[in-house]
Scaffold this motif. Sequence first.
Motif, PDB file in Angstrom:
ATOM      1  N   THR A   1      -6.368 -44.860-101.907  1.00  0.00           N
ATOM      2  CA  THR A   1      -6.599 -46.365-101.642  1.00  0.00           C
ATOM      3  C   THR A   1      -6.794 -46.765-103.107  1.00  0.00           C
ATOM      4  OG1 THR A   1      -7.042 -46.043 -99.367  1.00  0.00           O
ATOM      5  CG2 THR A   1      -7.498 -48.144-100.612  1.00  0.00           C
ATOM      6  N   VAL A   2      -6.052 -47.959-103.587  1.00  0.00           N
ATOM      7  CA  VAL A   2      -6.277 -48.703-104.633  1.00  0.00           C
ATOM      8  C   VAL A   2      -6.912 -49.964-104.298  1.00  0.00           C
ATOM      9  CG1 VAL A   2      -3.963 -49.423-105.061  1.00  0.00           C
ATOM     10  CG2 VAL A   2      -5.406 -49.379-106.961  1.00  0.00           C
ATOM     11  N   SER A   3      -8.077 -50.451-105.207  1.00  0.00           N
ATOM     12  CA  SER A   3      -8.613 -51.374-104.896  1.00  0.00           C
ATOM     13  C   SER A   3      -8.970 -52.075-105.930  1.00  0.00           C
ATOM     14  CB  SER A   3      -9.797 -51.376-103.768  1.00  0.00           C
ATOM     15  OG  SER A   3     -10.913 -50.469-104.363  1.00  0.00           O
ATOM     16  N   ARG A   4      -9.318 -53.633-106.099  1.00  0.00           N
ATOM     17  CA  ARG A   4      -9.936 -54.232-107.501  1.00  0.00           C
ATOM     18  C   ARG A   4     -10.992 -54.917-106.933  1.00  0.00           C
ATOM     19  NH1 ARG A   4      -6.164 -57.404-110.480  1.00  0.00           N
ATOM     20  NH2 ARG A   4      -4.366 -56.084-110.036  1.00  0.00           N
ATOM     21  N   ASP A   5     -12.033 -54.879-108.086  1.00  0.00           N
ATOM     22  CA  ASP A   5     -12.948 -56.036-107.913  1.00  0.00           C
ATOM     23  C   ASP A   5     -12.763 -57.096-109.063  1.00  0.00           C
ATOM     24  OD1 ASP A   5     -15.456 -57.419-108.210  1.00  0.00           O
ATOM     25  OD2 ASP A   5     -16.441 -55.803-107.131  1.00  0.00           O
ATOM     26  N   ASN A   6     -12.387 -58.051-109.081  1.00  0.00           N
ATOM     27  CA  ASN A   6     -11.889 -58.931-110.038  1.00  0.00           C
ATOM     28  C   ASN A   6     -13.555 -59.474-110.722  1.00  0.00           C
ATOM     29  OD1 ASN A   6      -9.204 -58.612-109.857  1.00  0.00           O
ATOM     30  ND2 ASN A   6      -9.070 -60.643-108.750  1.00  0.00           N
ATOM     31  N   VAL A   7     -14.527 -59.424-109.820  1.00  0.00           N
ATOM     32  CA  VAL A   7     -15.783 -60.045-110.349  1.00  0.00           C
ATOM     33  C   VAL A   7     -16.364 -58.801-111.690  1.00  0.00           C
ATOM     34  CG1 VAL A   7     -17.995 -60.466-110.011  1.00  0.00           C
ATOM     35  CG2 VAL A   7     -16.258 -61.306-108.403  1.00  0.00           C
ATOM     36  N   LYS A   8     -16.147 -57.641-111.075  1.00  0.00           N
ATOM     37  CA  LYS A   8     -16.693 -56.460-112.088  1.00  0.00           C
ATOM     38  C   LYS A   8     -15.665 -56.238-112.855  1.00  0.00           C
ATOM     39  CE  LYS A   8     -19.908 -54.691-108.678  1.00  0.00           C
ATOM     40  NZ  LYS A   8     -20.216 -53.344-107.847  1.00  0.00           N
ATOM     41  N   ASN A   9     -14.419 -56.927-113.004  1.00  0.00           N
ATOM     42  CA  ASN A   9     -13.451 -56.489-113.790  1.00  0.00           C
ATOM     43  C   ASN A   9     -13.213 -55.095-113.784  1.00  0.00           C
ATOM     44  OD1 ASN A   9     -12.144 -58.748-115.238  1.00  0.00           O
ATOM     45  ND2 ASN A   9     -12.747 -57.940-117.266  1.00  0.00           N
ATOM     46  N   ALA A  10     -12.837 -54.662-112.525  1.00  0.00           N
ATOM     47  CA  ALA A  10     -12.574 -53.228-112.257  1.00  0.00           C
ATOM     48  C   ALA A  10     -11.453 -53.211-111.241  1.00  0.00           C
ATOM     49  CB  ALA A  10     -13.833 -52.573-111.709  1.00  0.00           C
ATOM     50  N   VAL A  11     -10.821 -51.726-111.539  1.00  0.00           N
ATOM     51  CA  VAL A  11      -9.781 -51.421-110.283  1.00  0.00           C
ATOM     52  C   VAL A  11     -10.243 -49.786-110.162  1.00  0.00           C
ATOM     53  CG1 VAL A  11      -7.566 -50.605-109.867  1.00  0.00           C
ATOM     54  CG2 VAL A  11      -8.058 -52.791-111.081  1.00  0.00           C
ATOM     55  N   TYR A  12     -10.175 -49.499-108.765  1.00  0.00           N
ATOM     56  CA  TYR A  12     -10.699 -48.070-108.346  1.00  0.00           C
ATOM     57  C   TYR A  12      -9.499 -47.596-107.680  1.00  0.00           C
ATOM     58  CZ  TYR A  12     -15.248 -50.814-108.934  1.00  0.00           C
ATOM     59  OH  TYR A  12     -16.044 -51.628-109.368  1.00  0.00           O
ATOM     60  N   LEU A  13      -9.805 -46.236-107.723  1.00  0.00           N
ATOM     61  CA  LEU A  13      -8.671 -45.290-107.062  1.00  0.00           C
ATOM     62  C   LEU A  13      -9.525 -44.304-106.083  1.00  0.00           C
ATOM     63  CD1 LEU A  13      -5.689 -44.675-106.524  1.00  0.00           C
ATOM     64  CD2 LEU A  13      -6.006 -42.795-108.157  1.00  0.00           C
ATOM     65  N   GLN A  14      -9.704 -44.668-104.840  1.00  0.00           N
ATOM     66  CA  GLN A  14     -10.363 -43.775-104.025  1.00  0.00           C
ATOM     67  C   GLN A  14      -9.337 -42.685-103.571  1.00  0.00           C
ATOM     68  OE1 GLN A  14     -13.432 -43.720-102.748  1.00  0.00           O
ATOM     69  NE2 GLN A  14     -12.789 -41.833-102.009  1.00  0.00           N
TER      70      GLN A  14
END
Length: 115
Positions: A68-81
Motif C-alpha cells: 500500500t502506497v500512501s502520502r502525508d503531504n503535511v510531513k512531505n512524505a510518501v510511504y510504502l507498506q
Amino acid sequence: QVQLVESGGGLVPTGGSLRLSCILSGSNIGIHHVGWYRQVTGQQRELVATTFSTGGTNYADSVRGRCTVSRDNVKNAVYLQMNSLKPEDTAVYFCKASRSGLDYWGQGTQVTVSS
C-alpha cells in the motif's frame, strides 16, 4: 534544491512486513507524483507503486494486494507498506518524485527477504 531520502529497508523473513519512507525536501510533495521503484543488481529498475498528486494510486501486478502506497503531504512524505514479503521482493527500493517533466530520485534503501 529538491532532495529525496528513503529509509525503512532491512532484513526480514519471508512473510514479514516493512514500511518504507520517502521524505522530500526543497519542495511540496503534494504537487508531485511519487513512484516507488525497485532494482536488483544487473536488472532494470521496476515500477512498484505510484501515488499521484491527484490522489490516485497504481500498483504493479507483482505487489498488488500486498503493498500500500500512501502520502502525508503535511510531513512531505510518501510511504510504502509492504506485507507478506517474498524473497523475490529483495531489491534496492527507490522513490522518484515527478512534476512538469522533472524527476528527482532518492539514493535507495535495501530490502532483503530471507527464505
